[in-house]
Design a protein around this motif. Structure first.
Motif, PDB file in Angstrom:
ATOM      1  N   TYR A  80       0.837  -1.204   0.000  1.00  0.00           N
ATOM      2  CA  TYR A  80       0.000   0.000   0.000  1.00  0.00           C
ATOM      3  C   TYR A  80       0.872   1.254   0.000  1.00  0.00           C
ATOM      4  CZ  TYR A  80      -3.690   3.273   1.309  1.00  0.00           C
ATOM      5  OH  TYR A  80      -4.572   4.328   1.329  1.00  0.00           O
ATOM      6  N   ARG A  85      -2.747  -0.372  -5.264  1.00  0.00           N
ATOM      7  CA  ARG A  85      -4.148  -0.315  -4.861  1.00  0.00           C
ATOM      8  C   ARG A  85      -4.935  -1.531  -5.351  1.00  0.00           C
ATOM      9  NH1 ARG A  85      -1.808   2.535  -2.171  1.00  0.00           N
ATOM     10  NH2 ARG A  85      -2.180   4.718  -1.593  1.00  0.00           N
ATOM     11  N   THR A  86      -4.316  -2.341  -6.196  1.00  0.00           N
ATOM     12  CA  THR A  86      -4.919  -3.598  -6.647  1.00  0.00           C
ATOM     13  C   THR A  86      -3.902  -4.709  -6.434  1.00  0.00           C
ATOM     14  OG1 THR A  86      -6.307  -2.523  -8.316  1.00  0.00           O
ATOM     15  CG2 THR A  86      -5.875  -4.876  -8.605  1.00  0.00           C
ATOM     16  N   ALA A 200      -6.177  -6.325   3.142  1.00  0.00           N
ATOM     17  CA  ALA A 200      -6.283  -5.486   1.943  1.00  0.00           C
ATOM     18  C   ALA A 200      -7.591  -4.707   1.955  1.00  0.00           C
ATOM     19  CB  ALA A 200      -6.184  -6.357   0.691  1.00  0.00           C
ATOM     20  N   MET A 205      -7.996  -1.637  -0.554  1.00  0.00           N
ATOM     21  CA  MET A 205      -7.342  -2.159  -1.753  1.00  0.00           C
ATOM     22  C   MET A 205      -8.243  -3.182  -2.443  1.00  0.00           C
ATOM     23  SD  MET A 205      -3.609  -2.738   0.036  1.00  0.00           S
ATOM     24  CE  MET A 205      -2.554  -2.886  -1.410  1.00  0.00           C
ATOM     25  N   ARG A 206      -8.193  -3.190  -3.757  1.00  0.00           N
ATOM     26  CA  ARG A 206      -8.857  -4.251  -4.517  1.00  0.00           C
ATOM     27  C   ARG A 206      -7.986  -5.503  -4.394  1.00  0.00           C
ATOM     28  NH1 ARG A 206     -12.734  -2.336  -8.158  1.00  0.00           N
ATOM     29  NH2 ARG A 206     -12.754  -0.066  -8.478  1.00  0.00           N
ATOM     30  N   TYR A 207      -8.590  -6.617  -4.004  1.00  0.00           N
ATOM     31  CA  TYR A 207      -7.831  -7.854  -3.793  1.00  0.00           C
ATOM     32  C   TYR A 207      -8.534  -9.003  -4.504  1.00  0.00           C
ATOM     33  CZ  TYR A 207      -5.444 -11.713  -1.431  1.00  0.00           C
ATOM     34  OH  TYR A 207      -4.713 -12.850  -1.166  1.00  0.00           O
ATOM     35  N   PRO A 257      -8.933   3.414  -8.048  1.00  0.00           N
ATOM     36  CA  PRO A 257      -8.748   3.146  -6.612  1.00  0.00           C
ATOM     37  C   PRO A 257     -10.041   3.355  -5.846  1.00  0.00           C
ATOM     38  CG  PRO A 257      -7.765   5.242  -7.225  1.00  0.00           C
ATOM     39  CD  PRO A 257      -8.183   4.595  -8.495  1.00  0.00           C
ATOM     40  N   ARG A 260     -10.347   4.467   1.181  1.00  0.00           N
ATOM     41  CA  ARG A 260      -9.885   3.685   2.323  1.00  0.00           C
ATOM     42  C   ARG A 260     -10.908   3.783   3.459  1.00  0.00           C
ATOM     43  NH1 ARG A 260      -3.841   4.015   5.039  1.00  0.00           N
ATOM     44  NH2 ARG A 260      -4.271   2.812   6.925  1.00  0.00           N
TER      45      ARG A 260
END
Length: 262
Positions: A80, A85-86, A200, A205-207, A257, A260
């Motif tokens: 991060y 962000r992914t 994440a 974050m995109r996970y 993104p 958060r």
């Protein structure tokens, strides 16, 4: 799916069988530290095709950190802070579902967490308030679609569904434990899917998980599980994983993104 032009690097966390990434043009690597300690390995910065990526070996390089001792918080926070962000988490898993045998690729859509005692949240200690994140869908829809599109485009045999059961490790499971997990609805079993996905999510974050089945789960074959079997499945199936990664990078890099959680 909302998309926008983005120059942010895509993070790739490699598990068993993917301690390095072929096809990655390396620009450099950096050893970093976080408030939660050091990540498993240096961050390797480079490009995969036209997309900037940051690669992190989950178990270290060489492979030496067992699943229950991975510093998941440091790994996710390091990515991060590097601008990721992914994240694509590549996981070696055992197959429970009858269609998910050795060397098969899976893009799962759900998780059941059986782990315990791991550092599993950033929201602890001296907090201003308690924070609860929504975790209804643990894998990002846009990132899942990018992997699914890539697998179809490249004609890699795969499954576009699956419930990942995350166990403590490092031992493999008993046949009775796998029967219980199957009753719970699990299609796959692995040791590193959690708390990685939840951490994440805590950072917005995109996970997404890209799983490679490396053995039948305990009791699902007529023999005990051997390292030779696992290594053979990795050799057979990892090329498909790498093909999907390379083909999905442009689409993953265009994902906008997300905010958060606070």
């Amino acid at each position: 799916m909302t998309q926008a032009s983005s120059t942010a690097p895509v993070g790739i966390i490699g598990g068993t069988g993917l301690t390095t990434l072929s096809g990655l043009t390396i620009a450099g690597e950096s050893s970093v530290s976080t408030p939660w300690g050091e990540p498993s390995a240096p961050l390797v910065e480079g490009r995969l095709g036209e997309q900037s990526v940051i690669f992190l070996s989950r178990h270290g390089n060489p492979h030496r950190i067992p699943p229950h001792q991975v510093n998941y918080r440091a790994n996710i926070l390091a990515l991060y802070e590097a601008g990721v962000r992914t994240v694509v988490g590549v996981n070696a898993v055992g197959g429970i579902h009858p269609d998910m045998g050795p060397a098969h690729v899976v893009v799962p859509d759900q998780i059941i967490d059986y782990t315990w005692g791991r550092g599993s949240t950033f929201f602890e200690g001296d907090l201003d308030s308690v924070t609860h994140i929504d975790f209804t869908f643990p894998y990002d829809a846009g990132a899942r679609q990018a992997l699914i599109d890539a697998a179809r485009r490249e004609s890699v045999p795969f499954s576009d569904f699956g419930v990942y059961g995350a166990t403590q490790g490092p031992r493999l499971e008993t046949a009775a434990e796998i029967r219980r997990m199957e009753r719970d609805g699990c299609d796959l079993v692995g040791m590193t899917g959690m708390p990685e996905a939840a951490l994440a999510a805590e950072l917005g974050m995109r996970y997404v998980c890209l799983g490679l089945v490396v053995n039948w789960a305990a009791g699902k074959s007529d023999h005990i599980i051997t390292m030779e079997e696992i290594e053979e499945a990795i050799e057979q199936g990892m090329s498909g994983v790498k093909t999907i990664l390379a083909s999905s990078m442009a689409q993953l890099g265009q994902l906008s993104p997300m905010p958060r959680p606070s």
